[in-house]
Design an enzyme around this catalytic site. Sequence first.
Site, PDB file in Angstrom:
ATOM      1  N   CYS A   1       0.837  -1.179   0.000  1.00 18.09           N
ATOM      2  CA  CYS A   1       0.000   0.000   0.000  1.00 18.09           C
ATOM      3  C   CYS A   1       0.879   1.238   0.000  1.00 18.09           C
ATOM      4  O   CYS A   1       1.571   1.514   0.981  1.00 18.09           O
ATOM      5  CB  CYS A   1      -0.875  -0.039   1.242  1.00 18.09           C
ATOM      6  SG  CYS A   1      -1.850   1.412   1.410  1.00 18.09           S
TER       7      CYS A   1
ATOM      8  N   HIS B   1      -2.529  -4.603 -10.588  1.00 26.25           N
ATOM      9  CA  HIS B   1      -3.249  -3.460 -11.151  1.00 26.25           C
ATOM     10  C   HIS B   1      -3.539  -3.674 -12.628  1.00 26.25           C
ATOM     11  O   HIS B   1      -2.705  -4.214 -13.360  1.00 26.25           O
ATOM     12  CB  HIS B   1      -2.427  -2.181 -10.998  1.00 26.25           C
ATOM     13  CG  HIS B   1      -2.213  -1.792  -9.571  1.00 26.25           C
ATOM     14  ND1 HIS B   1      -3.066  -0.965  -8.895  1.00 26.25           N
ATOM     15  CD2 HIS B   1      -1.265  -2.162  -8.674  1.00 26.25           C
ATOM     16  CE1 HIS B   1      -2.651  -0.819  -7.641  1.00 26.25           C
ATOM     17  NE2 HIS B   1      -1.550  -1.544  -7.481  1.00 26.25           N
TER      18      HIS B   1
ATOM     19  N   GLU C   1     -10.603   0.139  -6.231  1.00 21.72           N
ATOM     20  CA  GLU C   1      -9.646  -0.726  -5.539  1.00 21.72           C
ATOM     21  C   GLU C   1     -10.248  -2.078  -5.178  1.00 21.72           C
ATOM     22  O   GLU C   1     -11.364  -2.147  -4.652  1.00 21.72           O
ATOM     23  CB  GLU C   1      -9.150  -0.051  -4.251  1.00 21.72           C
ATOM     24  CG  GLU C   1      -8.098   0.988  -4.515  1.00 21.72           C
ATOM     25  CD  GLU C   1      -7.414   1.445  -3.238  1.00 21.72           C
ATOM     26  OE1 GLU C   1      -7.260   0.640  -2.299  1.00 21.72           O
ATOM     27  OE2 GLU C   1      -7.053   2.626  -3.184  1.00 21.72           O
TER      28      GLU C   1
ATOM     29  N   CYS D   1      -4.806   6.257  -4.826  1.00 23.06           N
ATOM     30  CA  CYS D   1      -4.156   4.960  -4.655  1.00 23.06           C
ATOM     31  C   CYS D   1      -2.687   5.096  -5.041  1.00 23.06           C
ATOM     32  O   CYS D   1      -2.371   5.430  -6.189  1.00 23.06           O
ATOM     33  CB  CYS D   1      -4.847   3.913  -5.534  1.00 23.06           C
ATOM     34  SG  CYS D   1      -4.116   2.281  -5.400  1.00 23.06           S
TER      35      CYS D   1
ATOM     36  N   GLY E   1      -1.457   2.233  -7.240  1.00 23.44           N
ATOM     37  CA  GLY E   1      -2.144   2.433  -8.521  1.00 23.44           C
ATOM     38  C   GLY E   1      -1.497   3.544  -9.336  1.00 23.44           C
ATOM     39  O   GLY E   1      -1.416   3.466 -10.566  1.00 23.44           O
TER      40      GLY E   1
END
Length: 279
Positions: free
Chosen positions: A73, A165, A214, A223, A226
């Site tokens: 993350c 992703h 997400e 994100c 992302g």
Amino acid sequence: MNFHFSKWHGIGNDFVIVDGRKEQIDDYNQAAIEICDRHFGVGADGLVMILPSEIADFKMRIFNSDGSEAEMCGNATRCIARYLYEQKLTTKTKIVIETKAGMIKPEIIFKNGNFETVKVDMGEPILAAEDIPVAGFGKEQVVHKELTVLDKTYQITCVSMGNPHCVIFVEDINAVELEKIGPMIETQPMFPKKINVEFVEVKSKDHLRMRVWERGAGITLACGTGSCATIVAAILNEKTGRSAKIELDGGDLYVEWGEDNHVYLSGPAEEVFRAEYVK
Ligand code: ZDP
């Protein structure tokens, strides 16, 4: 379940951060569902646990609001770096954090003695389909490949930043019905671990507008991983140079795919409040 926590966000992608070395939570998955609930809990996109590490300064685990665990993350990494430094839990401004996606290295950057930004070395992107994972392409890259969902064909580019992703470039981002198409793409059988879905409009060679659906959390305002996947996909599709501003619903992040093959992510990290959960 009683524990102290701190509430943070990185341009509106928000987290409950718990120092798991001091606070006791028995079931992280279940706790994430309860705590992240915006009506019956604290409200957040994810629960972030800080844990001891034998091979790095700290270990981080991140749980989505549906209770599933993500490997990595980006936004939370920035938040916990600033949290650890400001709470004097470390004196280092360059911290090494163990995650399920390997070692991630955030660096806190000051300007005139004040906090300015956190720049994170997010490591190398993973492009081989079977490692992302995307089924049906073997070791090949998934760059500009067709995916048809609800009778519409999209050109997808898939990148793992430790978490998977699927990046889709569109002419007009405002025409994307993210709430409808996001969950359909997230759960396509070709993505065995499901996938985070990014729609991207190219504004210029160094400016991309991105919206994200997400995995495990739905629409979020930003994100980090992302954004990193987006710059990699943009370069693979020859749309930008090596670095760009990513304009998200909650603000801007800055990303660069360096000549060293590492992706660098910079942006804000803000504490909102500290409290005790007593439910
Ligand atoms: O991979 C996933 O399941 C994501 N939902 C994890 C969270 C990613 C995040 N938004 C980021 O900034 O990288 C926290």
